[in-house]
Structures are given as C-alpha cells and as structure tokens.
Design a protein around this motif. Structure first.
Motif, PDB file in Angstrom:
ATOM      1  N   GLN A   6       0.816  -1.219   0.000  1.00 17.20           N
ATOM      2  CA  GLN A   6       0.000   0.000   0.000  1.00 17.20           C
ATOM      3  C   GLN A   6       0.849   1.269   0.000  1.00 17.20           C
ATOM      4  O   GLN A   6       0.336   2.355   0.162  1.00 17.20           O
ATOM      5  N   ARG A  14      10.350  10.054  -0.453  1.00 15.21           N
ATOM      6  CA  ARG A  14      10.715  10.956   0.640  1.00 15.21           C
ATOM      7  C   ARG A  14      11.351  10.219   1.814  1.00 15.21           C
ATOM      8  O   ARG A  14      12.332  10.679   2.389  1.00 15.21           O
ATOM      9  N   TYR A  15      10.760   9.091   2.192  1.00 16.28           N
ATOM     10  CA  TYR A  15      11.179   8.464   3.451  1.00 16.28           C
ATOM     11  C   TYR A  15      12.133   7.296   3.265  1.00 16.28           C
ATOM     12  O   TYR A  15      12.832   6.920   4.206  1.00 16.28           O
ATOM     13  N   THR A  20      13.609  14.443  -0.728  1.00 15.68           N
ATOM     14  CA  THR A  20      12.576  15.282  -0.106  1.00 15.68           C
ATOM     15  C   THR A  20      12.186  16.484  -0.964  1.00 15.68           C
ATOM     16  O   THR A  20      11.385  17.304  -0.529  1.00 15.68           O
ATOM     17  N   LYS A  23       7.287  17.224  -2.571  1.00 13.56           N
ATOM     18  CA  LYS A  23       6.587  17.659  -1.348  1.00 13.56           C
ATOM     19  C   LYS A  23       5.218  17.018  -1.220  1.00 13.56           C
ATOM     20  O   LYS A  23       4.617  16.605  -2.211  1.00 13.56           O
ATOM     21  N   LEU A  24       4.743  17.011   0.014  1.00 13.82           N
ATOM     22  CA  LEU A  24       3.373  16.582   0.270  1.00 13.82           C
ATOM     23  C   LEU A  24       2.566  17.789   0.727  1.00 13.82           C
ATOM     24  O   LEU A  24       2.744  18.277   1.846  1.00 13.82           O
ATOM     25  N   GLY A  25       1.709  18.273  -0.152  1.00 11.99           N
ATOM     26  CA  GLY A  25       0.862  19.408   0.219  1.00 11.99           C
ATOM     27  C   GLY A  25      -0.471  18.946   0.771  1.00 11.99           C
ATOM     28  O   GLY A  25      -1.072  19.600   1.613  1.00 11.99           O
ATOM     29  N   CYS A  26      -0.941  17.801   0.261  1.00 11.21           N
ATOM     30  CA  CYS A  26      -2.264  17.336   0.705  1.00 11.21           C
ATOM     31  C   CYS A  26      -2.295  15.831   0.918  1.00 11.21           C
ATOM     32  O   CYS A  26      -3.103  15.327   1.666  1.00 11.21           O
ATOM     33  N   ARG A  28      -3.425  13.697  -1.001  1.00 14.98           N
ATOM     34  CA  ARG A  28      -4.664  13.100  -1.492  1.00 14.98           C
ATOM     35  C   ARG A  28      -5.095  13.646  -2.852  1.00 14.98           C
ATOM     36  O   ARG A  28      -6.280  13.834  -3.122  1.00 14.98           O
ATOM     37  N   GLU A  30      -4.922  16.591  -4.417  1.00 13.60           N
ATOM     38  CA  GLU A  30      -5.623  17.867  -4.557  1.00 13.60           C
ATOM     39  C   GLU A  30      -4.727  19.023  -4.972  1.00 13.60           C
ATOM     40  O   GLU A  30      -5.237  20.083  -5.312  1.00 13.60           O
ATOM     41  N   ALA A  33       1.728  19.216  -5.390  1.00  9.65           N
ATOM     42  CA  ALA A  33       3.068  19.460  -4.835  1.00  9.65           C
ATOM     43  C   ALA A  33       3.980  18.239  -4.972  1.00  9.65           C
ATOM     44  O   ALA A  33       5.197  18.353  -4.972  1.00  9.65           O
TER      45      ALA A  33
END
Ligand code: FES
Ligand code: FES
Lengths: 141, 813
Positions: A6, A14-15, A20, A23-26, A28, A30, A33
């Motif tokens: 999953q 990133r991890y 990095t 980016k994670l802006g949402c 989901r 939307e 980013a």
C-alpha cells in the motif's frame, strides 16, 4: 528495498530514498506538490502506489540537472522569472512544466495554464510560473 | 535618488534550492531515532473529554506513547489549547497525540484509542449565539473580553476572558434583515467628529448590510514540526513566517531558557498570517520529544491544517455612508459582528480603519462585537479586517458615487489620503501617502477613461464589468536590531532574524545595509533561518511591516559598521573618523584615498583592537537575542550592531489600487478576468520582481476571496463541509487571469532610510475590491453585499430568484 503493497510513491521517495524535493501538500491528489514524471508523464506521487511504477522511468526534481550539473532549462527559467514564492509547490510546478515542454515544446500561454492546472500554488505565483514556462520554451526574451 | 542595490532585481539566495528541491522545509528533516506523531481530533463540536483509553493502541509493538492535555499547562478559555480536555469547542480539535516508530503504526494506533466525550450544546452562526436564549459556544459565554490577566504558561493568549453578550430577538432580526440594530450592545466602539451633523450635510446617503465569510489559510506546507533534545537543548525544525521574534515565546511554551532553544526554519511553505508567531501545536512537538526522549516529527495532515491552521474571521454588518455634493465622504457609521470561531479576536476595528484611511471621512462611528462559535479558531489572515471590508465596501462606494453623479475613480482620488492623511479613532497622522498619484498611474495603465465608455453588452449572454478597488494595511514598525559582521577575508555577513515566508523580504531588507556599505552584493552573505547562526532580534513577518521596519534596522547596523571602519582607519592613518570615507569596499582618507584599507583589512584590525570593534562590547539597548548572537561572534571580525532608534511618527500605510475588467457569462454565472492592473503605493520599490510577486500573489488571494473561498458549516451537526483544498477552493491557474499587470508607485517614504514600506496585505485588498466592483458593474450595479459571490448566486440573481442578502449568515448558506 522493501516496498509495502500500500506504499505510495511519495512515501518511498521521501522516506526511503531521502528525495525530499517532492513535497506533500495534501497527500490526497488535490494540490500537485508531489508531482513527478513517470515515463515523461507528470503524475501525483501521493496518489500512485510505488508498485504501479515498477519498470517505469521515474524522475523527480532532484534528477533534472544535466550530468555536468547544469540546471534544466525550466529550472533556470523559473529562477530568472522569480517564479517560486514560498517554494513549497515549486518542485511540482517544475515537473509539470518539464512534462508539458516534452509534449509541446512551444505551448501558448493558454495551453500552458491548462497543462499546469493540476498544480495549486497557494502563494498565487501563477503569473510567474507561466512566465517561466514561456521563457523555458524560448518564447520570452 | 540613484541607488546601487535598491530598486534593482537580484536573485535571492534561496531560489535555486526551491527549483532543485534542495530547499528543506520542516518535514524534510530526519534525525536518527526519529518517531512519528499524529493527532486525534474531536468528532463533536462542543463538550468535554470524560476519559481516554489508549491501552489497545499502546499494546501495538512500535507504538511509543501518547500525549494529552494533562501533559501541558492548563489553558482555560479563550486561549486556544494545543490539546483539548475540559473545553472541546470545534470538530477536529486535537485531543491527543500518539507516537510510533512509523507513520503507518501511528495511524493504526489512532484507530484503537477510545475517547469518551460528554456533549454540550453548540452553535455555528454568530447571530444564533448573540440572540437571547441562544446557545453559547463555551459554558461560560460567547464573546471575548479583554482584561489585564496574564496568559497561562505555555499558551499564546494574553489578557483575555470569555464573557456573554446577548441581543433581543428584535435586534437580531433587524440585523439579520440588514438594518441597524438600534440600542444593541457592542464590545468595541469608537468615533470621531460630529457624525450626525456631518450626515446632515450629505446629499447622498446610502445604508447597506454586508456579510463576509471566513476562510482557512491552507498554507501549502502544513504546520508539521520536528524536535529533538541534546544536552538540555531543544533543536526545533518548525514552520513559521517570522524567525527570531518568536524565539522567546517558543522557549516559554517549552518552559526552557531561550539560550537552550535552537530554532531552525530556513524555508516556510506559506503562512499568510497563520504562522506569524509560535502556535500551540509547537508545544506538543517539543514536549512530546522531551517526554519520549526521541526526535519527534508531529505530522499535520491537510485536514488537520484546516482545523488548526487558523482562518479569517467572518463578519456581518451594517453601514451608512454619506457623500457631500462634491463627492467627498462626509460621514460613515458602521456596525460589525465578527465570527471569531472558537478562539481568536475579531478584526472589526481594522475593518473600520480601512474606511477611515481610504476615504478620509470627516466624521465616523464604529461599533464592533466578536462572537465565538463552535467552528475552527480564527486568527490573522492577510489584512485581517481591512481586506474583507475592502471587498464589500467597493461596490457600495460605487453605488454612492453613481448616485452622486461622480466618476468612481475620481471619487476615490478625491477622498484618498494625502501626506496629511489621518487614520482611525484617534485620527493620527501617517508617515506619507502618494495615493492620488498611485490612482492616476493605475488608471492610466488600465486605460480607465477609455474602458468606462465601453458597452457592457458583449454578446447575448456575456456582459462586461469594470471595477476599481483599494487595499490598505499598516506597514511598518521600529525598534529592532541590525547585525553585520565583516570577516577578515572581507566577506560581509548580513545577519537577519527575518523569517523566510516566501516574499524574499529576508534578503530584500539587508540590501539596505549593502547599499549603505556600498559593497558588491556578490561579496555579501545573507545569514538567516537557523538559531545557531547568530541572528539579531528582528521584527515579525506579518502585517506588511518587514520592508519598512527591517530596512531601518539593517541601515542602522550598516551605519555602525561605517563609523567603526572610519575609527579604525583614523587609528591607523591619523586624523578623525570624520576625515574618512568609504567606497569600493575600502575605507580611506577623503583627502587622500591612498591612505586607506580594505574592509577585510579593517576587520583584521577590529579583531586586534577588540572592544566594540570586534563585538567584545556592545550597546546596552539591544535585545537579549542579539546580545547572545554578538557574544557568539566576539573576536571574529568587525561587528556592526545597533538598535533602530531612528525617528518615527504616525502610522506607516501600505496601500494599493487595482482595476479589473471581467467578462461575465449570465448563463453559467462564471466570469473571466480579462484585465487585472494594480499599483502598489508602498514607497520606494526595493526589489521589483519581488514586488510583482507580492502584488500578483495578493491579487490571486483577492480573487479567491471574491469568488470562491469560504467556510461552510452544517448547522445541524456542526460539521465543516469544506475541509479539503478542492472544497475550500483556493484559486487555480484556471480561475485567474492569464496575465497580471502590476507595478509600484515608487515614491519614497521619508521615515525609511531607503524610502520603503510594505505591501503584502493591500495587494489582496485592492484585488478583491476591484473584482467585487467589476461584478457589480457587470450586473448593472447590483449589490450582493457579501463575499464570496459564487456562480450560483449570480445565476439566481440573473434569473431574478431573489437571492440576496436577506437573512444574512456567516458560516452557513
Ligand atoms: S500531495 Fe499529492 S496532490 Fe497534493
Ligand atoms: S510558491 Fe508557495 S505554494 Fe506556490
């Protein structure tokens, strides 16, 4: 590297890979980013399972420089036009612009804004990103 | 004036990192042993936590612990607690945090925690709680009371309490229907001049109601933070708009000596007012890390950012405006009820201030009241008060001007503040204003005279609208410190405690020091963003104030460097300091330039001379943050350090004027902005590209406020309906013009050494006002009296379905 069934591509980048710049802006689908390229097509890495891109060429913002370190023309143009404001959406904007110019090397401004419309910029730097796209495509001197 | 750096474009040092992905934000930092913390939010809008059972969660291998309100100092209402217990006041309010070895495990743990709640009545519409017999959002009341009480330790609230105010059913009904609530109680009032007498002299008087709806900030970077402790020091990677000004407050939240905090924040992914100062959740990040003795990343999701990331207050009001025969504003009377959410104050007085400066009424009365509701906490958002007033006021001013037979732009120019302009309740002065000139410039760029005579009808379904609007925010302060070090190799380190919120002002302001030092920009290093880099105490990044405030402190530090350079040269070559000049990064005898030395050589001498030259001594009046920084750099070069004590009087106004042309489709209710032109009245332009960036970005925010963004709450359950980005709807590429045309007025403010004032907030205010004005113009002057004006409202109006301001509400539709 072990990848859970999953696990999203954004998470892996990133991890697990320490990339990095994405980016994670949402997280989901939307904001854009997290945009990266898979076989030259811009995709949301937060909404793509890592297993889905098996055997596809994934490029992140960290992978755009030429071998000699030269910035990609989109990156150089974005600097010239002071496109980023806070910069949090910038990697995604860069990747969507790169994908656009691969598919359409001389887009009109209208075509560019349509192609970039999956990338939200809360700072509202749209005009400056579009200027960057036009400059990168050689249409702005 | 000809400048070397001021008014010239430059490439701020952080831009390349932003386009390559090298720029790091709080969530990009990792530390060995780092664990992931996540929040559990309240599913109810009002009540209290009865019990928490985390045993099943804590039994999961890899789950390390929970953190609750009991781990924090008490934070009674109306302070905004990081974690709630006795006073749960909105859905989504954080109740606890859980930490685990992975993000995934933390999420799993959240699903296993059982919280028992006791419900209380709730309210989402400020007028419902204001009505006698209506529910209160807190057990002890519904409104903010300011008193002299102290803030609870570890909170950011100070001097406030919860009180209760109620209006009669008739008063609320009148207000809802758009009439003055005669005899109603307000919390805040001011007036100047003889309002009744001035109204009596007015030939045009209009009375209008208005509503604006709150909206979340939704900074693209959420407020995720990471903290760890080493040798008694807390290292905190956070996301703030400001930097050193928050240092003491964050230390207090963690209950540590400021010397034991290292705050690291080189890049911030937007704040827009929501991250000016340390926010409550930072206490959880730092304290949870201490409790677990592990580095903790507290991840804030997009939905959580909606809940805890702050939002603009909504407002509902009534206004009466009087114009004299010549179009001058004779009197204004305005009453406002703010929706302060579950915490925060209203910004009604600032709304009234916008009117007072932009139109210079001869007499004015303001009454305001801030009501709590069980909705997300509110705080400063880009021109709080001023910008929502700009939005609703513009079409009303148009109406009044049209009734008076005065051109809309001419009327604004006539009433615009000049150098002797006055502001607010006390009618204090301002540092300067060239607003009439800015209006002329923008009108010419937009071609107002030609466009106003264009036909409104474009086709059978499309109509044209043209609009004009103004924005204002106070834009400057003083009293902060500047700090510069010249290294023995001649490199000039320009230290700033200004945060990097995306405006590049952190770099722009130190250009004032480079200017005074007449040095090559390539030989300068901007030092910022990391608590270990010896930064001075600088102003907060909010309220458009950075450019004015920090060009002053940069300038005074540069003057200190110059004086020391001259004294060092005089000690070497004889004579007095005044006999020396600077240029070409040298200090030399004015009468014989061969007698001199480079900045680098002077820095070497400074080290040898010690004392004030190398930072061994420093002024008494600098802030303790600056003192620590100077002490850490003692003996490493020539140190210039000073507090800004330059003269200052009056409010420093940031202002802007915008014009908008739209094509509105009456069948779909949608419109395209075909021309957007705006001019900033912000003094001398320091960084032209940066100014365009600020003006255009603010413009986009204005379009969002005018047409899209809003809170919507379900009054039955207290549920927010638009938590996500796509629902709360910040504008995208497709909602905004393909081109934006913005510029600066570029006339100097006499109280800034380089003539600069700030512009961040007015950039939005002028845009929302101009667009609202254009929408009204396209619809034959119809007033919706509210923002946002959405497509369905336009269609209903065109279809004459009567959708208008009747039964005004702020949080619900
Ligand atoms: S983070 Fe992927 S779309 Fe927002
Ligand atoms: S530059 Fe800040 S979100 Fe785009």
């Amino acid at each position: 590297m072990d990848v859970a069934p999953q696990e999203t591509l954004a998470h892996t980048l990133r991890y697990k890979l320490g990339l990095t710049g994405t980016k994670l802006g949402c997280n989901r689908g939307e904001c854009g980013a997290c945009t990266v390229l898979a076989d030259d097509v811009n995709i949301y890495a937060c909404s793509t399972l890592t297993h889905e891109v098996k055997n596809r060429a994934v490029v992140t913002v960290e992978g755009l420089r030429a071998a000699d370190g030269t910035l990609h023309p989109v990156q150089a143009a974005f600097i010239e036009e002071l496109s980023p404001a806070c910069g949090f959406c910038t990697a995604g904007q860069v990747m969507s612009a790169v994908a656009l110019l691969k598919a359409n090397p001389r887009p009109t401004r209208e075509e560019a804004r349509l192609a970039m419309s999956g990338n939200v910029c809360r700072c509202g730097a749209y005009d400056h990103y579009l200027n960057g796209v036009m400059r990168a495509s050689g249409q702005l001197s | 004036m000809t400048y070397m750096h001021i008014g010239k474009d430059f490439t701020p040092p952080d831009v390349e990192g932003k386009v390559t992905g090298a720029a790091r934000y709080a969530e990009d930092f990792k530390k060995d042993g780092m664990v992931f913390a996540r929040l559990l939010g309240s599913p109810i809008p009002a009540g209290r936590v009865v019990s928490i059972d985390a045993s099943a969660a804590l039994a999961i291998p890899g789950v390390l612990g929970i953190f609750t309100a009991d781990d924090l100092p008490p934070a009674p209402p109306p302070s905004n607690p990081a974690l709630a217990k006795e006073w749960v006041t909105y859905i989504g309010q954080p109740i606890l945090a859980v930490a685990a070895e992975s993000d995934h495990l933390a999420e799993e743990a959240l699903s296993k925690i059982v919280v028992e709640y006791q419900r209380r009545p709730f309210v989402v519409d400020p007028l419902d709680t204001l009505t006698e017999g209506g529910p209160d959002p807190y057990p002890n009341g519904n409104t903010l009371i300011r008193n002299a009480g102290e803030a609870a330790a570890g909170t950011t609230a100070s001097g406030t309490d919860v009180g209760r105010v109620k209006w009669s059913i008739d008063q609320v009904a009148a207000f809802r229907a758009g009439r003055e609530p005669v005899g109603a109680q307000f919390g805040d009032e001011w007036s100047y001049g003889d309002v009744a007498a001035r109204f009596a002299e007015c030939s045009t008087v209009i009375e209008e109601p208005f509503v604006t709806i709150g909206q979340p900030h939704h900074s693209l970077e959420s407020r995720t933070g990471m903290a760890y402790w080493e040798n008694g020091k807390c290292y905190f990677h956070g996301s703030l708009q400001s930097h050193t000004v928050g240092h003491d407050a964050l230390s207090a939240m963690l209950e540590i000596d400021p010397a034991n905090l290292v705050f690291i924040n080189e890049n911030t992914g937007g704040g827009f007012g929501s991250k000016i100062f340390p926010y409550p959740m930072m206490a959880v990040t730092g304290r949870f890390a201490r409790k677990l003795n592990r580095p903790v990343q507290l991840r804030i999701t997009r939905a959580e950012e909606f809940y805890i990331g702050s939002a603009r207050s909504g407002m509902q009001g009534w206004i009466k405006i009087g114009l004299k025969d010549d179009g001058r504003v004779g009197a204004v009377d305005v009453a406002i009820v703010n929706d302060a959410g579950s915490g925060g104050g209203g910004s009604a007085s600032s709304s009234a201030e916008h009117i007072s400066i932009m139109f210079q009424p001869e007499a004015m009365r303001f009454r305001g009241l801030a009501m709590y509701t069980n909705t997300t906490p509110r705080g400063a958002q880009r021109g709080p008060g001023q910008n929502e007033m700009a939005a609703v006021l513009a079409p009303m001013i148009d109406k009044a001007a049209n009734l008076a037979g005065v051109d809309r732009v001419a009327m604004r120019r006539l009433n615009a503040p000049r150098m002797d302009g006055k502001i607010g309740a006390r009618q204090g002065g301002i540092s300067s204003s060239y607003m009439p000139e800015a209006i002329d410039k923008a009108a010419q760029m937009f071609n107002w005279d030609q466009k106003r005579s264009l036909p409104r009808e474009i086709s059978a379904t499309k109509v044209r609208g043209i609009g004009v609007g103004q924005g204002f925010h106070t834009a400057g302060s003083n009293g902060y410190d500047g700090l510069i070090r010249i290294a023995p190799d001649g490199t000039i380190y320009l230290h700033t405690g200004v945060g990097n919120l995306g405006t590049y002002s952190y770099a722009g302001v130190v250009r004032a020091a480079a200017e005074a030092l007449q040095c090559d920009w390539d030989n300068c290093v901007v030092v910022h963003g990391h608590g270990d880099l010896n930064l001075p105490h600088s102003t907060y990044q909010g309220g458009s104030n950075t450019m004015f405030t920090e060009t002053r402190s940069s300038h005074v530090a540069a003057l200190d460097v110059i004086q020391k350079l001259k004294e060092i040269a005089a000690a070497e070559f004889g004579g007095a300091a005044d006999d020396y000049s600077i240029g070409g990064e040298r200090v030399f005898r004015t009468s014989d330039s061969s007698k001199g030395m480079s900045y680098g050589e002077a820095a070497q001498k400074a080290i040898a001379m010690g004392g004030k030259y190398s930072g061994m001594e420093y002024p008494d009046d600098i802030h303790r943050t600056t003192v620590r920084s100077v002490q850490a750099m003692q003996g490493t070069g020539l140190i210039g350090v000073a507090k800004d004590t330059l003269p200052r009087s009056g409010a420093v106004p940031g202002m802007a004027i915008a014009f908008c042309e739209i094509e509105l489709d009456k069948e779909t209710g949608k419109f395209d902005i075909v021309d957007y032109t705006a001019v900033a009245e912000c003094g001398t332009v320091v960084h032209p590209k940066g100014l365009r960036q600020a003006m255009n970005g603010g413009g986009i925010w204005g379009f969002g406020m005018a047409g899209f963004e809003r809170h919507v709450y379900d009054p039955q359950n207290g549920l927010p309906a638009n938590v996500g980005l796509y629902q709360s709807k910040p504008p995208t590429y497709l909602d905004v013009p393909v081109h934006m045309n913005t510029a600066g007025n570029d006339m100097p403010d006499p109280q800034s050494p380089v003539g600069a004032r700030g512009i961040g907030e007015p950039a939005q205010g002028c845009a929302v006002a101009a667009l609202m004005s254009a929408i009204a113009d396209a619809l034959d002057g119809h007033l919706f009296n509210r923002t946002p004006v959405t497509a369905d409202m336009i269609i209903n109006h065109v279809a004459q379905n009567g959708f208008n301001t009747g039964n005004l509400k702020t949080n619900t539709f």
